[in-house]
Design a protein around this motif. Structure first.
Motif, PDB file in Angstrom:
ATOM      1  N   GLY A  26       0.700  -1.140   0.179  1.00  0.00           N
ATOM      2  CA  GLY A  26      -0.014   0.032   0.059  1.00  0.00           C
ATOM      3  C   GLY A  26       0.836   1.238  -0.119  1.00  0.00           C
ATOM      4  O   GLY A  26       0.552   2.110  -0.759  1.00  0.00           O
ATOM      5  N   ALA A  27       1.899   1.265   0.819  1.00  0.00           N
ATOM      6  CA  ALA A  27       2.902   2.368   0.951  1.00  0.00           C
ATOM      7  C   ALA A  27       3.643   2.636  -0.542  1.00  0.00           C
ATOM      8  O   ALA A  27       3.528   3.714  -0.983  1.00  0.00           O
ATOM      9  N   PHE A  28       3.985   1.348  -1.057  1.00  0.00           N
ATOM     10  CA  PHE A  28       4.692   1.587  -2.129  1.00  0.00           C
ATOM     11  C   PHE A  28       3.908   1.878  -3.539  1.00  0.00           C
ATOM     12  O   PHE A  28       4.387   2.744  -4.341  1.00  0.00           O
ATOM     13  N   ALA A  91      16.136  -3.614  -4.497  1.00  0.00           N
ATOM     14  CA  ALA A  91      16.829  -3.252  -5.693  1.00  0.00           C
ATOM     15  C   ALA A  91      16.495  -2.030  -6.519  1.00  0.00           C
ATOM     16  O   ALA A  91      17.379  -1.092  -6.984  1.00  0.00           O
ATOM     17  N   PHE A  92      15.299  -1.513  -6.380  1.00  0.00           N
ATOM     18  CA  PHE A  92      14.824  -0.434  -6.719  1.00  0.00           C
ATOM     19  C   PHE A  92      15.447   0.928  -6.548  1.00  0.00           C
ATOM     20  O   PHE A  92      15.574   1.837  -7.151  1.00  0.00           O
ATOM     21  N   LEU A  93      15.973   0.680  -4.966  1.00  0.00           N
ATOM     22  CA  LEU A  93      16.892   1.889  -4.525  1.00  0.00           C
ATOM     23  C   LEU A  93      17.983   2.152  -5.323  1.00  0.00           C
ATOM     24  O   LEU A  93      18.659   3.215  -5.212  1.00  0.00           O
ATOM     25  N   ALA A  94      18.498   1.071  -5.943  1.00  0.00           N
ATOM     26  CA  ALA A  94      19.870   1.072  -6.756  1.00  0.00           C
ATOM     27  C   ALA A  94      19.656   1.524  -8.013  1.00  0.00           C
ATOM     28  O   ALA A  94      20.446   1.645  -8.918  1.00  0.00           O
ATOM     29  N   ALA A 157       4.765  10.156   3.205  1.00  0.00           N
ATOM     30  CA  ALA A 157       5.827  10.399   2.460  1.00  0.00           C
ATOM     31  C   ALA A 157       5.399  11.443   1.480  1.00  0.00           C
ATOM     32  O   ALA A 157       6.354  12.356   0.856  1.00  0.00           O
ATOM     33  N   LEU A 158       4.287  11.450   0.936  1.00  0.00           N
ATOM     34  CA  LEU A 158       4.044  12.219  -0.239  1.00  0.00           C
ATOM     35  C   LEU A 158       3.876  13.669   0.486  1.00  0.00           C
ATOM     36  O   LEU A 158       4.070  14.504  -0.219  1.00  0.00           O
ATOM     37  N   ALA A 159       3.424  13.725   1.676  1.00  0.00           N
ATOM     38  CA  ALA A 159       3.429  15.188   2.359  1.00  0.00           C
ATOM     39  C   ALA A 159       4.779  15.480   2.492  1.00  0.00           C
ATOM     40  O   ALA A 159       4.956  16.840   2.290  1.00  0.00           O
ATOM     41  N   ALA A 160       5.635  14.696   2.924  1.00  0.00           N
ATOM     42  CA  ALA A 160       7.124  15.260   3.102  1.00  0.00           C
ATOM     43  C   ALA A 160       7.644  15.656   1.713  1.00  0.00           C
ATOM     44  O   ALA A 160       8.614  16.410   1.461  1.00  0.00           O
ATOM     45  N   HIS A 161       7.284  14.867   0.799  1.00  0.00           N
ATOM     46  CA  HIS A 161       7.877  15.119  -0.842  1.00  0.00           C
ATOM     47  C   HIS A 161       9.136  15.096  -0.515  1.00  0.00           C
ATOM     48  O   HIS A 161       9.975  16.102  -1.156  1.00  0.00           O
ATOM     49  N   ALA A 162      10.192  14.238  -0.108  1.00  0.00           N
ATOM     50  CA  ALA A 162      11.431  14.173   0.015  1.00  0.00           C
ATOM     51  C   ALA A 162      12.041  13.042  -0.512  1.00  0.00           C
ATOM     52  O   ALA A 162      11.409  11.989  -0.236  1.00  0.00           O
ATOM     53  N   ARG A 167      12.396   6.861  -0.194  1.00  0.00           N
ATOM     54  CA  ARG A 167      13.446   5.613  -0.018  1.00  0.00           C
ATOM     55  C   ARG A 167      13.018   4.939   1.418  1.00  0.00           C
ATOM     56  O   ARG A 167      13.162   3.603   1.108  1.00  0.00           O
ATOM     57  N   ALA A 168      12.512   5.735   2.343  1.00  0.00           N
ATOM     58  CA  ALA A 168      12.124   5.019   3.385  1.00  0.00           C
ATOM     59  C   ALA A 168      10.779   3.928   3.392  1.00  0.00           C
ATOM     60  O   ALA A 168      10.737   3.023   3.852  1.00  0.00           O
TER      61      ALA A 168
END
Length: 406
Positions: A26-28, A91-94, A157-162, A167-168
């Protein structure tokens, strides 16, 4: 949340594993598009193409994964696929280039599709036949609850928009699949193998079962409601109605909450092929109502009227979705040989990647481009598939093909 879970035992462990990975999913899902475009730097077209190729790979993964679950320790197969999904998310992080994105998307979709097939095989092995559809409904309700919770976390995360927040979220999803793998490994082992070894042609058995192939094909058509909810309906609200744009998100919330609260209740009515046929007929009828209301919202003259009609349509659509799920799950278990549930469920589940691959292009062209006639055409297509699937139920009482074993 506790009342959604099955009674203590293997089915509850299976539900807890699915809850863990659905929170991560859901978060992803609510953050991935922005992460890949704004943080990684891929274009929307590259993301769309990569995901399409990935789900094409997923289409090929379900059957061999399910077959492996029939021949090996299904717990281990499921745990490995869950861990593989977590590794793919990490792996998406890389990822920095389009080619790498496509490769990781293939791993992600392949593991996800295979895991779905093996979970169904585990359910068929761990739960009595008369309880399978109800337990499957509880799993679906748990998934929706997890998706809703995960989406709320993704919203932060969307609200932080960072970049760090996005990545978190990916790390959270990877860890969630790791937890799911550990829970799946705790399920009871199969006491004895179903067959000593494969016979020649064993993997082709499902393709030679015409009634199951027909069931799977018709169900794939009905699975087109997936892009309808996630893509087409939001576009319709924004582009073709005067309803406020935020209503697109509200309709998804209505759907998630309704499935969480109502899926088990709807599924309890379905305990045999005859009940499955009735449930599928109801699904077809209610989808016709839903599509008619969505089309009507396009000509509503005020935002309030358009919003009200859309909410009514969402209610009709989600009932159709729940009735479809209950009927299709029952038939998918009833028509599969007892010793080949993994293989058959892998084949049956192929409707999901097919809908994810072809649905966005087809339904965007048909509905967003075609307007009211497009809604009516989709309603007719869905209803025809629903009624056709119900007809397949008439043959469910006939003996299923025997497994091809040495």
């Amino acid at each position: 949340m506790a009342h959604l879970l099955p009674a203590p035992g293997p089915a509850r462990t299976l539900a807890q594993a699915q809850l863990a990975n659905s929170i991560g999913d859901g978060a992803f899902l609510v953050t991935s598009a922005l992460y890949f475009t704004q943080v990684v730097g891929l274009s929307p077209g590259q993301v769309g193409l990569g995901l399409s190729v990935g789900w094409a790979a997923g289409l090929l993964a379900g059957i061999p994964a399910g077959h492996a679950a029939d021949r090996r320790d299904a717990r281990l197969v499921a745990a490995l696929l869950a861990a593989g999904t977590g590794l793919a998310v990490a792996a998406f992080l890389a990822v920095r280039q389009p080619v790498a994105f496509v490769l990781v998307a293939c791993l992600y979709a392949g593991c996800q599709t295979g895991l779905a097939a093996v979970r169904q095989a585990l359910l068929a092995r761990l739960v009595e036949p008369e309880r399978r559809t109800e337990v499957r409904a509880r799993l679906q309700a748990v998934v929706n609850a997890g998706l809703g919770l995960g989406a709320a976390l993704g919203g932060l995360a969307l609200a932080a928009h960072a970049a760090g927040a996005y990545r978190a979220v990916l790390l959270l999803d990877a860890v969630a699949f790791g937890v799911a793998a550990l829970l799946l490994r705790r399920l009871p082992a199969r006491r004895r193998p179903v067959a000593r070894r494969d016979a020649p042609g064993a993997r082709r058995a499902v393709f030679q079962d015409r009634r199951y192939a027909l069931l799977t094909s018709l169900n794939a058509v009905m699975m087109l409601y997936l892009p309808l909810l996630s893509l087409v309906l939001p576009l319709w609200v924004v582009q073709r109605t005067v309803a406020p744009s935020w209503l697109a998100a509200a309709l998804l919330v209505v759907n998630t909450a309704a499935v969480m609260l109502g899926q088990v209740r709807v599924a309890r009515r379905v305990v045999d092929p005859a009940g499955a046929a009735r449930s599928l007929r109801r699904a077809g009828a209610w989808m016709i109502v839903a599509c008619g209301l969505f089309a009507l919202a396009g000509v509503a003259g005020t935002p309030a009227l358009a919003a009200g009609i859309l909410l009514l349509g969402a209610g009709a659509q989600v009932y159709a979705e729940m009735a479809h799920g209950a009927g299709a799950w029952q038939l998918s278990f009833d028509l599969a040989p007892a010793d080949q549930h993994g293989l058959y469920q892998g084949f049956f589940g192929s409707g999901v990647p097919v809908a994810r691959m072809l649905g966005p292009v087809l339904l965007t062209w048909l509905i967003i481009g075609g307007g009211t006639p497009g809604w009516l055409a989709f309603a007719g297509l869905y209803a025809a598939a629903a009624f056709g699937t119900g007809l397949v139920a008439r043959h469910a009482g006939r003996p299923a093909p025997r497994a091809l074993v040495a």
